[in-house]
Design an enzyme around this catalytic site. Structure first.
Site, short mmCIF file in Angstrom:
data_model
loop_
_atom_site.label_atom_id
_atom_site.label_comp_id
_atom_site.label_asym_id
_atom_site.label_seq_id
_atom_site.Cartn_x
_atom_site.Cartn_y
_atom_site.Cartn_z
N ASP A 71 14.27 -79.88 95.93
CA ASP A 71 14.71 -80.57 94.71
C ASP A 71 14.67 -82.13 95.14
O ASP A 71 15.51 -82.74 95.25
CB ASP A 71 16.14 -80.21 94.58
CG ASP A 71 16.88 -80.95 93.17
OD1 ASP A 71 15.97 -81.52 92.61
OD2 ASP A 71 17.93 -81.02 93.33
N LEU A 72 13.27 -82.45 95.08
CA LEU A 72 13.32 -84.07 95.31
C LEU A 72 12.79 -84.71 94.02
O LEU A 72 12.77 -86.10 93.94
CB LEU A 72 12.11 -83.98 96.44
CG LEU A 72 12.19 -83.47 97.63
CD1 LEU A 72 10.97 -83.71 98.81
CD2 LEU A 72 13.51 -84.02 98.28
N LYS A 73 12.78 -84.04 92.87
CA LYS A 73 12.50 -84.82 91.79
C LYS A 73 11.53 -86.10 91.47
O LYS A 73 11.65 -86.97 91.38
CB LYS A 73 13.93 -85.32 91.10
CG LYS A 73 14.96 -84.42 90.98
CD LYS A 73 16.43 -85.04 90.46
CE LYS A 73 17.47 -83.97 90.27
NZ LYS A 73 17.94 -83.70 91.69
N ASP A 76 6.59 -90.55 89.93
CA ASP A 76 5.65 -91.55 90.64
C ASP A 76 4.46 -91.71 89.63
O ASP A 76 4.30 -90.87 88.64
CB ASP A 76 5.26 -91.47 91.98
CG ASP A 76 5.33 -92.77 92.78
OD1 ASP A 76 4.51 -93.62 92.29
OD2 ASP A 76 5.90 -93.17 93.81
N ASN A 79 -1.29 -89.81 90.69
CA ASN A 79 -1.91 -89.22 91.69
C ASN A 79 -1.05 -89.01 92.95
O ASN A 79 -1.03 -87.93 93.80
CB ASN A 79 -2.80 -90.39 92.04
CG ASN A 79 -3.62 -90.01 93.51
OD1 ASN A 79 -4.64 -88.95 93.43
ND2 ASN A 79 -3.54 -90.70 94.39
N THR A 131 22.74 -83.69 84.34
CA THR A 131 23.70 -83.01 83.88
C THR A 131 24.87 -84.01 84.30
O THR A 131 26.02 -83.90 83.57
CB THR A 131 24.00 -81.66 84.48
OG1 THR A 131 24.09 -81.62 86.03
CG2 THR A 131 23.18 -80.67 84.14
N ARG A 192 29.89 -73.94 87.36
CA ARG A 192 30.97 -73.78 88.18
C ARG A 192 32.08 -72.35 87.73
O ARG A 192 31.92 -72.35 86.66
CB ARG A 192 32.08 -75.07 87.70
CG ARG A 192 31.51 -76.45 88.21
CD ARG A 192 31.43 -76.53 89.59
NE ARG A 192 31.16 -77.66 90.12
CZ ARG A 192 30.10 -78.39 90.34
NH1 ARG A 192 28.98 -77.42 90.23
NH2 ARG A 192 29.80 -79.54 90.77
N GLN A 201 29.64 -83.62 87.55
CA GLN A 201 28.90 -82.87 86.77
C GLN A 201 29.79 -82.90 85.39
O GLN A 201 30.92 -82.77 85.55
CB GLN A 201 28.75 -81.37 87.03
CG GLN A 201 28.04 -81.25 88.30
CD GLN A 201 26.31 -81.69 88.31
OE1 GLN A 201 26.00 -82.06 87.08
NE2 GLN A 201 25.90 -81.52 89.24
#
EC number: 4.1.1.23
Length: 245
Positions: A71-73, A76, A79, A131, A192, A201
């Protein structure tokens, strides 16, 4: 091209639960992994843990039999994002994500970068609206529509680019399944169990509610990882989901 680490997108477990490894150190994360079964959940590694411990942590989790959501989202230029997604595939992760707000060219480049991996490619998911964000937060960055409307707009764009699904609030699940189809995977944080604190959240649901509205994978962190008995808590959540099914 195949990963030397692990067959990732195998669909070998049926559990919809992805546990967020939000720990302060690697030893604590691995100690948790040793308490639960890879048949009961997958594990999510985010920015903090990956920045500190890198690919070695992913390999440690794979050696224990776990599917890993990286989970690094990524967000950029096309390329750079494509190369980052390909690097994640080399690690053998089960799922990796990008920000849908990076646009169609970025998402399409990321999808194309995974083609050489064939069936070994990770699921490629896009983040719609975090969220933790509400309507006021969106207005602060110049977006005047509601979180649900923005999520739908970005989900449609993600679907058009051929990605596997989106990260979204469970509150958008019914509508996004209608718009993008049943095969479009929905990954939802902000889940939750009944009685848990909301934390940071804002748009949350219980696991049972999430399954009922069509969520495919639910990300749960502290209610499981900070439990006195994580394995018991995880099994209780799984048992509650069988009642919904």
């Amino acid at each position: 091209m195949t990963s030397a680490t692990k067959t990732n997108n195998s669909g070998s477990i049926s559990s919809p639960i992805v546990v967020a490894l939000d720990y302060a150190n690697k030893d604590a994360a691995l100690a948790f992994a040793d308490q639960v079964s890879p048949q009961d959940c997958r594990l999510k590694v985010g920015k903090e843990m990956f920045t500190l411990y890198g690919p070695e942590l992913i390999r440690d989790l794979h050696q224990r039999g776990f599917d890993v959501f990286l989970d690094l989202k990524f967000h950029d230029i096309p390329n750079t994002t494509a190369r980052a997604v390909a690097a994640a595939a080399e690690l053998g992760v089960w799922m990796v994500n990008v920000h849908a707000s990076g646009g169609a060219r970025m998402m399409s480049a990321a999808k194309e970068a995974l083609l050489p991996y064939g069936a070994q490619a990770p699921l490629l998911i896009a983040v719609t609206v975090l969220t933790s964000m509400d309507g006021e937060d969106l207005r602060d960055i110049g977006i005047t529509i509601s979180p649900a409307e923005q999520a739908e707009r970005l989900a449609k764009l993600t679907w058009d680019c051929g990605l596997d699904g989106v990260v979204c609030s469970a509150h958008e699940a019914v509508r996004l399944k209608q718009v993008c189809g049943e095969d479009f995977s929905l990954v939802t944080p902000g889940i939750r169990p009944q009685g848990s604190e909301a934390g940071d959240q804002r748009r949350i649901m219980t696991p049972e509610q999430a399954v009922a509205v069509g969520v495919d994978y639910m990300v749960i962190g502290r209610p499981i990882t900070q439990s006195p008995d994580p394995e018991k808590t995880l099994r209780e959540i799984l048992a509650s989901l069988t009642k919904v099914a």
